[in-house]
Design a protein around this motif. Structure first.
Motif, PDB file in Angstrom:
ATOM      1  N   SER A 139       9.551 -16.036  -5.858  1.00  0.00           N
ATOM      2  CA  SER A 139       9.185 -16.791  -7.048  1.00  0.00           C
ATOM      3  C   SER A 139       7.742 -16.508  -7.446  1.00  0.00           C
ATOM      4  O   SER A 139       6.871 -16.341  -6.585  1.00  0.00           O
ATOM      5  N   PRO A 140       7.443 -16.465  -8.749  1.00  0.00           N
ATOM      6  CA  PRO A 140       6.057 -16.274  -9.191  1.00  0.00           C
ATOM      7  C   PRO A 140       5.158 -17.461  -8.894  1.00  0.00           C
ATOM      8  O   PRO A 140       3.951 -17.394  -9.109  1.00  0.00           O
ATOM      9  N   PHE A 141       5.735 -18.551  -8.383  1.00  0.00           N
ATOM     10  CA  PHE A 141       4.948 -19.743  -8.064  1.00  0.00           C
ATOM     11  C   PHE A 141       4.648 -19.866  -6.572  1.00  0.00           C
ATOM     12  O   PHE A 141       4.059 -20.844  -6.130  1.00  0.00           O
ATOM     13  N   MET A 142       5.038 -18.866  -5.787  1.00  0.00           N
ATOM     14  CA  MET A 142       4.869 -18.934  -4.335  1.00  0.00           C
ATOM     15  C   MET A 142       3.429 -18.747  -3.903  1.00  0.00           C
ATOM     16  O   MET A 142       2.676 -17.981  -4.498  1.00  0.00           O
TER      17      MET A 142
ATOM     18  N   ARG B  75       6.704 -13.909 -18.859  1.00  0.00           N
ATOM     19  CA  ARG B  75       6.831 -14.935 -19.892  1.00  0.00           C
ATOM     20  C   ARG B  75       5.839 -16.067 -19.664  1.00  0.00           C
ATOM     21  O   ARG B  75       5.489 -16.391 -18.527  1.00  0.00           O
ATOM     22  N   CYS B  76       5.422 -16.687 -20.756  1.00  0.00           N
ATOM     23  CA  CYS B  76       4.491 -17.810 -20.721  1.00  0.00           C
ATOM     24  C   CYS B  76       4.923 -18.876 -19.713  1.00  0.00           C
ATOM     25  O   CYS B  76       4.086 -19.431 -18.990  1.00  0.00           O
ATOM     26  N   LEU B  77       6.194 -19.148 -19.642  1.00  0.00           N
ATOM     27  CA  LEU B  77       6.716 -20.163 -18.734  1.00  0.00           C
ATOM     28  C   LEU B  77       6.278 -19.914 -17.298  1.00  0.00           C
ATOM     29  O   LEU B  77       6.091 -20.862 -16.515  1.00  0.00           O
ATOM     30  N   LEU B  78       6.070 -18.642 -16.939  1.00  0.00           N
ATOM     31  CA  LEU B  78       5.766 -18.278 -15.563  1.00  0.00           C
ATOM     32  C   LEU B  78       4.282 -18.293 -15.239  1.00  0.00           C
ATOM     33  O   LEU B  78       3.905 -18.241 -14.070  1.00  0.00           O
ATOM     34  N   PHE B  79       3.412 -18.350 -16.274  1.00  0.00           N
ATOM     35  CA  PHE B  79       1.976 -18.357 -15.979  1.00  0.00           C
ATOM     36  C   PHE B  79       1.220 -19.490 -16.677  1.00  0.00           C
ATOM     37  O   PHE B  79       0.006 -19.593 -16.559  1.00  0.00           O
TER      38      PHE B  79
ATOM     39  N   ALA C  15      21.778 -15.826 -12.361  1.00  0.00           N
ATOM     40  CA  ALA C  15      20.845 -16.495 -11.448  1.00  0.00           C
ATOM     41  C   ALA C  15      19.552 -16.837 -12.181  1.00  0.00           C
ATOM     42  O   ALA C  15      19.174 -16.179 -13.152  1.00  0.00           O
ATOM     43  N   ASN C  16      18.883 -17.856 -11.714  1.00  0.00           N
ATOM     44  CA  ASN C  16      17.656 -18.314 -12.381  1.00  0.00           C
ATOM     45  C   ASN C  16      16.588 -17.224 -12.533  1.00  0.00           C
ATOM     46  O   ASN C  16      15.952 -17.133 -13.580  1.00  0.00           O
ATOM     47  N   PRO C  17      16.361 -16.373 -11.509  1.00  0.00           N
ATOM     48  CA  PRO C  17      15.323 -15.347 -11.671  1.00  0.00           C
ATOM     49  C   PRO C  17      15.723 -14.233 -12.647  1.00  0.00           C
ATOM     50  O   PRO C  17      14.865 -13.444 -13.051  1.00  0.00           O
ATOM     51  N   ASN C  18      17.022 -14.178 -12.990  1.00  0.00           N
ATOM     52  CA  ASN C  18      17.530 -13.054 -13.782  1.00  0.00           C
ATOM     53  C   ASN C  18      17.946 -13.408 -15.201  1.00  0.00           C
ATOM     54  O   ASN C  18      17.871 -12.567 -16.109  1.00  0.00           O
ATOM     55  N   MET C  19      18.381 -14.640 -15.404  1.00  0.00           N
ATOM     56  CA  MET C  19      18.974 -15.015 -16.677  1.00  0.00           C
ATOM     57  C   MET C  19      17.991 -14.840 -17.835  1.00  0.00           C
ATOM     58  O   MET C  19      16.869 -15.324 -17.799  1.00  0.00           O
TER      59      MET C  19
END
Length: 321
Positions: A167-170, A202-206, A94-98
């Motif tokens: 999601s970290p973007f919520m 990860r950088c992608l998330l922030f 899954a996307n949140p886990n991979m």
């Protein structure tokens, strides 16, 4: 130290009453479940977790995240531990886990040790739930009584993992809805997200937050930009709590009050909304945060457990028997 010892004693009594006052599925669980069938189970789990965390402090946060991602998908049934096969795609994809969940090898080690002395007795779901408690304690956080007796699922849900995990973007409203869908109040949500006092992202998330959001401390944002450039370095990690990244304390909330939340969803907890007062309370009182976190994570561990004859006791946590 005396203050915290007293705090922990009060907390343990509180949680004992909480656990044994619960109804429905949680009432089928018991802290003494393995007392006669595998009396060394909790000691073995604690020793293995302490060894893993001492080698790499980050592992405590990884096990906590693993448990969270398991319980939010059809309950705490160890479904997240199942490997993909040629005919089965599990939650690891899954996307949140991979490529982000960690700690599977620690659970494997514990399981192999338990299988050697108590074959087919202790479930993977219970191992993971106890390991989380022991991880938090190993990093300086509170302890609590863990209800036991969960069994392991024989399936997993890729779609639920993609849709149910926050999601970290919520924004705050979406976070409240996602947690409410699992039966948590906004207060319990804030307490659970306090687990971000340990771990990394990860950088992608922030990236978007540190370059484009206004509600972030400018010095803090600048300090992260060398780790997370505008392009590239997607997997570069940064601590969720830059103040004390390997100690389970209330610094996460102090950071939020100072606009030093790493991810968008973190800072949403203190951004002029309904949860600001709860963040302020936790930033001022570690004992209150510890109490509420422990109660909330016990509740999370009781999300739709398989008990009785449902599911199975996997002999290998990565595959069904």
């Amino acid at each position: 130290m005396a203050f915290y010892s007293q705090c922990y004693c009060i907390l343990s009594l509180y949680l004992y009453l909480l656990v044994f006052g619960m109804s429905s599925a949680s009432a089928q669980l018991s802290s003494n479940f393995y007392f006669s069938t595998c009396p060394r189970a909790l000691t073995i789990i604690r020793t293995a977790v302490n060894n893993a965390v001492s080698k790499e402090h980050r592992m405590g946060a990884s096990l906590l995240r693993l448990h969270f991602h398991d319980c939010f998908v059809n309950g705490c049934d160890a479904s997240v531990l199942l490997d993909d096969t040629s005919s089965f795609t599990g939650e690891k994809s899954a996307n949140p886990n991979m490529n982000s969940l960690r700690g599977f090898d620690v659970i494997d080690t514990i399981k192999s040790q338990l299988e050697a002395i108590c074959p087919a007795v202790v479930s993977c779901a219970d191992i993971l739930t106890v390991a989380v408690r022991d991880s938090v304690v190993a990093l300086g956080g509170p302890s609590w009584t863990v209800p036991l007796g969960r069994r392991d699922s024989i399936t997993a849900s890729l779609s639920a993992a993609n849709n149910d995990i926050p999601s970290p973007f919520m924004d705050l409203s979406d976070l409240i809805t996602v947690f409410s869908n699992k039966g948590f109040t906004a207060k319990e949500m804030v307490a659970l997200l306090g687990s971000h006092t340990i771990g990394q992202a990860r950088c992608l998330l922030f990236r978007d937050r540190i370059y484009n959001e206004a509600n972030i401390n400018s010095t803090y944002a600048a300090s992260l930009q060398s780790t997370c450039p505008t392009s590239g370095g997607d997997d570069n990690p940064a601590p969720l709590d830059a103040t004390s990244p390997v100690i389970f304390d209330n610094a996460y909330f102090k950071n939020l009050v100072n606009n030093r939340g790493l991810m968008h969803s973190d800072q949403q907890l203190f951004n002029g909304g309904s949860t600001d007062s709860q963040v302020t309370t936790y930033s001022n009182s570690p004992a209150t945060f510890y109490r509420d976190f422990a109660a909330a994570i016990v509740k999370m561990g009781n999300l739709s457990p398989l008990t009785g004859t449902n599911g199975q006791i996997r002999t290998n946590c990565r595959k069904i028997n």
